[in-house]
Scaffold this motif. Sequence first.
Motif, PDB file in Angstrom:
ATOM      1  N   MET A 197     -29.968  -2.018  -2.567  1.00 22.75           N
ATOM      2  CA  MET A 197     -28.588  -2.505  -2.207  1.00 22.75           C
ATOM      3  C   MET A 197     -28.023  -1.831  -0.992  1.00 22.75           C
ATOM      4  N   PRO A 198     -27.153  -2.582  -0.311  1.00 17.71           N
ATOM      5  CA  PRO A 198     -26.598  -2.131   0.859  1.00 17.71           C
ATOM      6  C   PRO A 198     -25.567  -1.036   0.294  1.00 17.71           C
ATOM      7  N   ASP A 199     -24.702  -0.166   1.179  1.00 20.90           N
ATOM      8  CA  ASP A 199     -23.926   0.767   0.842  1.00 20.90           C
ATOM      9  C   ASP A 199     -22.393   0.083   0.508  1.00 20.90           C
ATOM     10  N   THR A 200     -22.243  -0.969   1.025  1.00 16.46           N
ATOM     11  CA  THR A 200     -21.190  -1.634   0.541  1.00 16.46           C
ATOM     12  C   THR A 200     -21.709  -2.984  -0.128  1.00 16.46           C
ATOM     13  N   ILE A 201     -21.370  -3.288  -1.563  1.00 12.64           N
ATOM     14  CA  ILE A 201     -21.805  -4.342  -2.167  1.00 12.64           C
ATOM     15  C   ILE A 201     -20.885  -5.523  -2.382  1.00 12.64           C
ATOM     16  N   THR A 202     -21.136  -6.703  -2.219  1.00 11.95           N
ATOM     17  CA  THR A 202     -20.258  -7.827  -2.441  1.00 11.95           C
ATOM     18  C   THR A 202     -20.462  -8.292  -4.045  1.00 11.95           C
ATOM     19  N   LEU A 203     -19.185  -8.398  -4.601  1.00 10.24           N
ATOM     20  CA  LEU A 203     -18.757  -8.768  -6.005  1.00 10.24           C
ATOM     21  C   LEU A 203     -18.281 -10.010  -6.331  1.00 10.24           C
ATOM     22  N   TYR A 204     -18.164 -10.638  -7.688  1.00  3.82           N
ATOM     23  CA  TYR A 204     -17.495 -11.695  -7.894  1.00  3.82           C
ATOM     24  C   TYR A 204     -17.225 -11.499  -9.391  1.00  3.82           C
ATOM     25  N   ARG A 205     -16.053 -12.108  -9.891  1.00  6.99           N
ATOM     26  CA  ARG A 205     -15.338 -12.089 -11.225  1.00  6.99           C
ATOM     27  C   ARG A 205     -14.776 -13.262 -11.491  1.00  6.99           C
ATOM     28  N   GLY A 206     -15.142 -13.966 -12.514  1.00  9.68           N
ATOM     29  CA  GLY A 206     -14.580 -15.218 -12.971  1.00  9.68           C
ATOM     30  C   GLY A 206     -13.565 -14.523 -13.910  1.00  9.68           C
ATOM     31  N   VAL A 207     -12.385 -15.400 -13.923  1.00 11.22           N
ATOM     32  CA  VAL A 207     -10.932 -15.150 -14.584  1.00 11.22           C
ATOM     33  C   VAL A 207     -10.308 -16.274 -14.949  1.00 11.22           C
ATOM     34  N   HIS A 208      -9.339 -16.103 -16.024  1.00  9.49           N
ATOM     35  CA  HIS A 208      -8.552 -17.117 -16.437  1.00  9.49           C
ATOM     36  C   HIS A 208      -7.072 -16.792 -16.232  1.00  9.49           C
ATOM     37  N   ALA A 209      -6.276 -17.354 -15.353  1.00  6.81           N
ATOM     38  CA  ALA A 209      -4.770 -16.849 -14.955  1.00  6.81           C
ATOM     39  C   ALA A 209      -3.893 -17.999 -14.770  1.00  6.81           C
ATOM     40  N   ASP A 210      -2.481 -17.616 -14.543  1.00  7.08           N
ATOM     41  CA  ASP A 210      -1.668 -18.501 -14.316  1.00  7.08           C
ATOM     42  C   ASP A 210      -1.440 -18.807 -12.827  1.00  7.08           C
ATOM     43  N   ASP A 211      -1.577 -17.754 -11.965  1.00  6.99           N
ATOM     44  CA  ASP A 211      -1.554 -17.972 -10.521  1.00  6.99           C
ATOM     45  C   ASP A 211      -2.518 -16.775  -9.843  1.00  6.99           C
ATOM     46  N   ASP A 212      -2.315 -16.814  -8.446  1.00 15.60           N
ATOM     47  CA  ASP A 212      -3.250 -15.920  -7.602  1.00 15.60           C
ATOM     48  C   ASP A 212      -2.899 -14.378  -7.985  1.00 15.60           C
ATOM     49  N   ALA A 213      -1.733 -14.197  -8.120  1.00 13.35           N
ATOM     50  CA  ALA A 213      -1.471 -12.717  -8.418  1.00 13.35           C
ATOM     51  C   ALA A 213      -1.775 -12.282  -9.789  1.00 13.35           C
ATOM     52  N   SER A 214      -1.854 -13.060 -10.860  1.00 19.13           N
ATOM     53  CA  SER A 214      -2.394 -12.774 -12.250  1.00 19.13           C
ATOM     54  C   SER A 214      -3.699 -12.695 -12.327  1.00 19.13           C
ATOM     55  N   ALA A 215      -4.467 -13.667 -11.408  1.00 27.35           N
ATOM     56  CA  ALA A 215      -5.900 -13.536 -11.458  1.00 27.35           C
ATOM     57  C   ALA A 215      -6.402 -12.334 -10.931  1.00 27.35           C
ATOM     58  N   LYS A 216      -5.789 -11.740  -9.995  1.00 30.61           N
ATOM     59  CA  LYS A 216      -6.268 -10.594  -9.162  1.00 30.61           C
ATOM     60  C   LYS A 216      -5.949  -9.312 -10.139  1.00 30.61           C
ATOM     61  N   ASP A 217      -4.632  -9.510 -10.931  1.00 29.46           N
ATOM     62  CA  ASP A 217      -4.594  -8.413 -12.089  1.00 29.46           C
ATOM     63  C   ASP A 217      -5.607  -8.535 -13.053  1.00 29.46           C
ATOM     64  N   ALA A 218      -5.997  -9.739 -13.521  1.00 34.32           N
ATOM     65  CA  ALA A 218      -6.889 -10.079 -14.495  1.00 34.32           C
ATOM     66  C   ALA A 218      -8.402  -9.417 -14.175  1.00 34.32           C
ATOM     67  N   ALA A 219      -8.708  -9.760 -13.026  1.00 35.05           N
ATOM     68  CA  ALA A 219     -10.150  -9.119 -12.456  1.00 35.05           C
ATOM     69  C   ALA A 219     -10.100  -7.807 -12.261  1.00 35.05           C
ATOM     70  N   LEU A 220      -9.012  -7.132 -12.192  1.00 30.16           N
ATOM     71  CA  LEU A 220      -8.959  -5.578 -11.946  1.00 30.16           C
ATOM     72  C   LEU A 220      -8.817  -4.959 -13.325  1.00 30.16           C
ATOM     73  N   SER A 221      -8.784  -5.464 -14.216  1.00 25.61           N
ATOM     74  CA  SER A 221      -8.374  -5.165 -15.691  1.00 25.61           C
ATOM     75  C   SER A 221      -9.689  -5.061 -16.221  1.00 25.61           C
ATOM     76  N   GLY A 222     -10.835  -5.510 -15.693  1.00 28.82           N
ATOM     77  CA  GLY A 222     -12.288  -5.302 -16.468  1.00 28.82           C
ATOM     78  C   GLY A 222     -13.271  -4.353 -15.524  1.00 28.82           C
ATOM     79  N   TRP A 223     -14.359  -4.086 -15.961  1.00 33.63           N
ATOM     80  CA  TRP A 223     -15.244  -3.396 -15.362  1.00 33.63           C
ATOM     81  C   TRP A 223     -16.487  -4.174 -15.061  1.00 33.63           C
ATOM     82  N   SER A 224     -16.762  -5.430 -15.575  1.00 38.28           N
ATOM     83  CA  SER A 224     -17.880  -6.254 -15.116  1.00 38.28           C
ATOM     84  C   SER A 224     -17.759  -7.192 -13.989  1.00 38.28           C
ATOM     85  N   TRP A 225     -18.646  -7.220 -13.101  1.00 37.29           N
ATOM     86  CA  TRP A 225     -18.670  -8.039 -11.967  1.00 37.29           C
ATOM     87  C   TRP A 225     -20.135  -8.554 -11.722  1.00 37.29           C
ATOM     88  N   SER A 226     -20.239  -9.579 -10.916  1.00 36.99           N
ATOM     89  CA  SER A 226     -21.501 -10.076 -10.790  1.00 36.99           C
ATOM     90  C   SER A 226     -21.844 -10.178  -9.225  1.00 36.99           C
TER      91      SER A 226
END
Length: 256
Positions: A151-180
């Motif tokens: 893989m390249p030195d910088t890897i692109t990741l994605y994570r699916g979450v449930h949230a109320d708005d953009d800000a809480s979605a970002k917070d929810a994503a950053l509360s976990g360890w697992s990305w795809s």
Amino acid sequence: MTQAPSITDFHFYTKIEDFPESLRHYVDASDKITVFKHPFSTDFLPMALPVPVEEFLAFRENQARQLMTKGSWLNFVFFHSRPFRMDILADLVRGGHFSENPETYWDLARAVWADSEQPEDDARWRLLLNPGLPGRAAMTHPRDRPLLEAMPDTITLYRGVHADDDASAKDAALSGWSWSLKENTAAWFAQRLIGKGKQPYVIGATVEKRDVIAYLTSRNEDEIITDSTCVQVTSVKLQKAKKSREDDLVPMRGFS
């Protein structure tokens, strides 16, 4: 030939009062279902055993002690009920059992991670994924290590979450360890079992390969495990909510 026990030979436990007083704190009746949740046996009530519960637990404890004496760590950890496996592994780390063979620990960490039903914001994951042991490359299965290395030195990741708005979605994503590595996998998780009033989001991000703890493919999710403090969010996308379907619902795993 030994005769099979009849129904009258079993010991039945249908309510908390059926258990010895010393074991009643293991009975969890906080939900609609009642569960006996002990390190050596977790089951829904009513439950039936061929011997009294305290005798059954003592037998299981003796078996676990034998596995620990042999240093059979994988069997020892998974001999315990699923809700307790994280704590058992953490106790082994604190006890210094892997200081001379850290690769054994990382193999175990991979197995416990894949098996666990605990949420990713559970504080215990920080110890288990950052135990202060070398050789964390071993958490990635040998067959997947060449893929991670390529893989390249910088890897692109994605994570699916449930949230109320953009800000809480970002917070929810950053509360976990697992990305795809796959955006469609993140989109599937974003749509899965959405709580009432929540919206599905897919968070895009990047991480440096040196900060990847593990790359896992056993669940066909192209999963990257990494500390959220190392992740840089690049996009927050609101998805169109889909109606839940029967094939989106994954049955709850047992307490084996």
